[in-house]
Structures are given as C-alpha cells and as structure tokens.
Design a protein around this motif. Structure first.
Motif, PDB file in Angstrom:
ATOM      1  N   GLY A   1       0.818  -1.200   0.000  1.00  0.00           N
ATOM      2  CA  GLY A   1       0.000   0.000   0.000  1.00  0.00           C
ATOM      3  C   GLY A   1       0.853   1.253   0.000  1.00  0.00           C
ATOM      4  N   PRO A   2       0.226   2.422   0.209  1.00  0.00           N
ATOM      5  CA  PRO A   2       0.923   3.715   0.092  1.00  0.00           C
ATOM      6  C   PRO A   2       1.723   4.097   1.341  1.00  0.00           C
ATOM      7  N   PHE A   3       2.582   3.213   1.810  1.00  0.00           N
ATOM      8  CA  PHE A   3       3.445   3.571   2.931  1.00  0.00           C
ATOM      9  C   PHE A   3       4.587   4.450   2.425  1.00  0.00           C
ATOM     10  N   GLU A   4       4.757   5.632   3.057  1.00  0.00           N
ATOM     11  CA  GLU A   4       5.831   6.541   2.661  1.00  0.00           C
ATOM     12  C   GLU A   4       6.852   6.745   3.766  1.00  0.00           C
ATOM     13  N   ASN A   5       6.541   6.271   4.977  1.00  0.00           N
ATOM     14  CA  ASN A   5       7.441   6.449   6.116  1.00  0.00           C
ATOM     15  C   ASN A   5       8.011   5.096   6.530  1.00  0.00           C
ATOM     16  N   LEU A   6       9.302   4.915   6.323  1.00  0.00           N
ATOM     17  CA  LEU A   6       9.960   3.659   6.668  1.00  0.00           C
ATOM     18  C   LEU A   6      10.839   3.858   7.890  1.00  0.00           C
ATOM     19  N   LEU A   7      10.684   2.971   8.880  1.00  0.00           N
ATOM     20  CA  LEU A   7      11.532   2.984  10.071  1.00  0.00           C
ATOM     21  C   LEU A   7      12.514   1.831   9.960  1.00  0.00           C
ATOM     22  N   ILE A   8      13.782   2.151   9.830  1.00  0.00           N
ATOM     23  CA  ILE A   8      14.840   1.148   9.707  1.00  0.00           C
ATOM     24  C   ILE A   8      15.344   0.803  11.103  1.00  0.00           C
ATOM     25  N   VAL A   9      15.215  -0.473  11.480  1.00  0.00           N
ATOM     26  CA  VAL A   9      15.535  -0.907  12.849  1.00  0.00           C
ATOM     27  C   VAL A   9      16.683  -1.906  12.819  1.00  0.00           C
ATOM     28  N   SER A  10      17.596  -1.751  13.791  1.00  0.00           N
ATOM     29  CA  SER A  10      18.741  -2.651  13.844  1.00  0.00           C
ATOM     30  C   SER A  10      19.242  -2.777  15.276  1.00  0.00           C
ATOM     31  N   GLY A  11      19.898  -3.900  15.567  1.00  0.00           N
ATOM     32  CA  GLY A  11      20.629  -4.014  16.819  1.00  0.00           C
ATOM     33  C   GLY A  11      21.848  -3.111  16.757  1.00  0.00           C
ATOM     34  N   GLU A  12      22.659  -3.132  17.804  1.00  0.00           N
ATOM     35  CA  GLU A  12      23.848  -2.262  17.856  1.00  0.00           C
ATOM     36  C   GLU A  12      25.107  -3.118  17.894  1.00  0.00           C
TER      37      GLU A  12
ATOM     38  N   VAL B   1      21.999   0.786   3.642  1.00  0.00           N
ATOM     39  CA  VAL B   1      20.567   0.504   3.731  1.00  0.00           C
ATOM     40  C   VAL B   1      19.761   1.729   3.317  1.00  0.00           C
ATOM     41  N   ILE B   2      20.150   2.901   3.812  1.00  0.00           N
ATOM     42  CA  ILE B   2      19.437   4.140   3.488  1.00  0.00           C
ATOM     43  C   ILE B   2      19.486   4.416   1.991  1.00  0.00           C
ATOM     44  N   ARG B   3      20.656   4.270   1.394  1.00  0.00           N
ATOM     45  CA  ARG B   3      20.782   4.517  -0.043  1.00  0.00           C
ATOM     46  C   ARG B   3      19.939   3.526  -0.856  1.00  0.00           C
ATOM     47  N   THR B   4      19.838   2.299  -0.352  1.00  0.00           N
ATOM     48  CA  THR B   4      19.050   1.281  -1.043  1.00  0.00           C
ATOM     49  C   THR B   4      17.559   1.558  -0.918  1.00  0.00           C
ATOM     50  N   ALA B   5      17.132   2.015   0.250  1.00  0.00           N
ATOM     51  CA  ALA B   5      15.707   2.240   0.509  1.00  0.00           C
ATOM     52  C   ALA B   5      15.205   3.585   0.010  1.00  0.00           C
ATOM     53  N   ARG B   6      16.104   4.532  -0.194  1.00  0.00           N
ATOM     54  CA  ARG B   6      15.716   5.903  -0.531  1.00  0.00           C
ATOM     55  C   ARG B   6      14.785   6.008  -1.740  1.00  0.00           C
ATOM     56  N   PRO B   7      15.024   5.267  -2.819  1.00  0.00           N
ATOM     57  CA  PRO B   7      14.147   5.418  -3.998  1.00  0.00           C
ATOM     58  C   PRO B   7      12.708   4.969  -3.765  1.00  0.00           C
ATOM     59  N   TYR B   8      12.470   4.221  -2.696  1.00  0.00           N
ATOM     60  CA  TYR B   8      11.148   3.632  -2.486  1.00  0.00           C
ATOM     61  C   TYR B   8      10.257   4.444  -1.536  1.00  0.00           C
ATOM     62  N   PHE B   9      10.863   5.323  -0.709  1.00  0.00           N
ATOM     63  CA  PHE B   9      10.100   5.994   0.336  1.00  0.00           C
ATOM     64  C   PHE B   9      10.462   7.476   0.413  1.00  0.00           C
ATOM     65  N   ASN B  10       9.478   8.284   0.818  1.00  0.00           N
ATOM     66  CA  ASN B  10       9.704   9.725   0.954  1.00  0.00           C
ATOM     67  C   ASN B  10      10.346  10.087   2.284  1.00  0.00           C
ATOM     68  N   ASN B  11      10.200   9.231   3.285  1.00  0.00           N
ATOM     69  CA  ASN B  11      10.712   9.560   4.616  1.00  0.00           C
ATOM     70  C   ASN B  11      11.390   8.338   5.225  1.00  0.00           C
ATOM     71  N   LEU B  12      12.656   8.490   5.579  1.00  0.00           N
ATOM     72  CA  LEU B  12      13.427   7.404   6.182  1.00  0.00           C
ATOM     73  C   LEU B  12      13.878   7.799   7.586  1.00  0.00           C
ATOM     74  N   THR B  13      13.522   6.975   8.551  1.00  0.00           N
ATOM     75  CA  THR B  13      13.923   7.186   9.938  1.00  0.00           C
ATOM     76  C   THR B  13      14.659   5.938  10.411  1.00  0.00           C
ATOM     77  N   ILE B  14      15.654   6.129  11.270  1.00  0.00           N
ATOM     78  CA  ILE B  14      16.396   4.984  11.795  1.00  0.00           C
ATOM     79  C   ILE B  14      16.188   4.859  13.298  1.00  0.00           C
ATOM     80  N   GLU B  15      16.176   3.624  13.755  1.00  0.00           N
ATOM     81  CA  GLU B  15      16.187   3.302  15.180  1.00  0.00           C
ATOM     82  C   GLU B  15      17.308   2.287  15.374  1.00  0.00           C
TER      83      GLU B  15
END
Length: 223
Positions: free
Chosen positions: A119-130, A143-157
C-alpha cells in the motif's frame, strides 16, 4: 549537553515533590493555558488519578487543534538483529542463543519492494541491533541509499552514532532518528544495561545533541 542538564536534578527530591502534590494542585494545572514544570509534575502525580478522563479530553482537544484528524503511518524494516549489548529486557541481547541475521542490500531491496506492494506507505523505520562491526554507520548508510528510492521519509532506530556519522547519513537520505531511552535514572540504567555501548549512559543521552549538531530533521526520544 543533555547529560549536564540531567545532573541538575535529584531523582529522590523530584520523586518526593511529585508525591506531595494534591488534588488542588492538579485542578490548578488543568485550568492553565500554559503549564510550568511543577504543573506537569502535578499531572503525573498519584493525586491526578481521579482526573485521568479530564486530562484525556484535554489531550484530545489539543491534538485536534494542532494536527486535525490525521494519522501518520509508518512501517518498520528490521535489517539486523546482531547486537553487542546485553540489555536485560531485550530479545537482541548478545548472550541470547538465537540465529543472527543481517540483510544484504539485495534483501533490503526485496523487502522495500514487498512493502510498496502492501500500500501507500511513505514512512519507513529502519531498525537494527547495535553491533558497530556488523551494522554500524557504513552498513546503515548502504541501507538508506538502497531504501531511498522507495520511500519519501526514512527514519532509523539503531545504536547512537557520532555527529559526523549522523551528518553523513543525512546526506545519504536520512530524515529522522528515533532513540529509546528506557530510563534517565543513572543507577537504574546501569542495572538494565550492564554491558556494551549502550551501557555508557552519557554517550546514549548525548546522542540527541549529536543528532541536532548534524542537522537531523526529525529527532524522537521514546521513554
């Protein structure tokens, strides 16, 4: 720095002040248009329990005034459960006997494509261990460079980084950072985070300063 601000407060003294608030203090706070820190402490005190419905109604009113009837949806993408921390409450705990998986960029791309089909998800939250050697800044940048073309907003946790790394990630397409801070009580923090980078309290809480210095657009702290 944020850690310097925290040193100005005594937890025991603050706790006693909150416990001493009365129903009159709560009513006074609820009547105000602009609240003080003391008013806030009244609203989170035991004396405020009978006023929960009134507070909920006020919260609803303010939310509509500021944001209208909108809902912001995001979808998480877990890219790695490799972790060097030993947080006592976390399934990613380094000592837990589980299979560790870190997605390749081909796998990240496939996940992004699958999410777009939902569906029209535009906000992706990228989650990872440390685990700096496995999923540190270099990996997260990929990961960000790979995901960037697919979403308007990228956030990391992910694990906190240096200001230089945050800045590099913003140039690669990062929009926001979310950081969990389970407690600001130093003694309790040590109990829950006995080993790993996350055990370093000041590095953790001062991450918010580094995000700001790097120009991260959206900074979120979750307690």
């Amino acid at each position: 720095m944020f850690s310097d601000e925290l040193e100005k407060y005594d937890w025991d003294e603050t706790g006693r002040f909150i416990a001493s608030r009365t129903a009159s203090d709560v009513r006074a706070a609820l009547r105000k248009e602009h609240l003080t820190v003391e008013d806030f402490m009244a609203l989170i005190s035991p004396a405020a329990e009978p006023f929960l419905e009134e507070m909920a109604q006020l919260s609803h009113r303010y939310t509509l005034e500021r944001f209208g009837k909108t809902i912001s949806m995001y979808i998480p993408l877990y890219v790695s459960n490799a972790c060097a921390n030993c947080c006592v409450y976390c399934g990613f705990n380094h000592n837990n006997p589980l299979t560790r998986v870190t997605l390749t960029m081909d796998q990240v791309k496939a996940e992004c494509e699958a999410i777009r089909e939902l569906g029209p998800f535009e906000n992706l939250l990228i989650v990872s261990g440390e685990h700096p050697k496995i999923n540190g800044a270099d990996y997260i940048e990929q990961v960000i460079r790979t995901a960037r073309p697919y979403f308007n907003n990228l956030t990391i946790e992910v694990g906190p980084m240096s200001a230089e790394d945050y800045k590099r990630l913003t140039h690669s397409g990062l929009n926001g950072v979310v950081c969990f801070q389970e407690t600001y009580h130093k003694e309790n923090y040590r109990k829950y985070h006995p080993k790993g980078m996350k055990s370093i309290f000041d590095w953790r809480v001062n991450g918010f300063d580094r995000m700001g210095q790097a120009g991260v657009h959206k900074i979120g702290s979750i307690v």
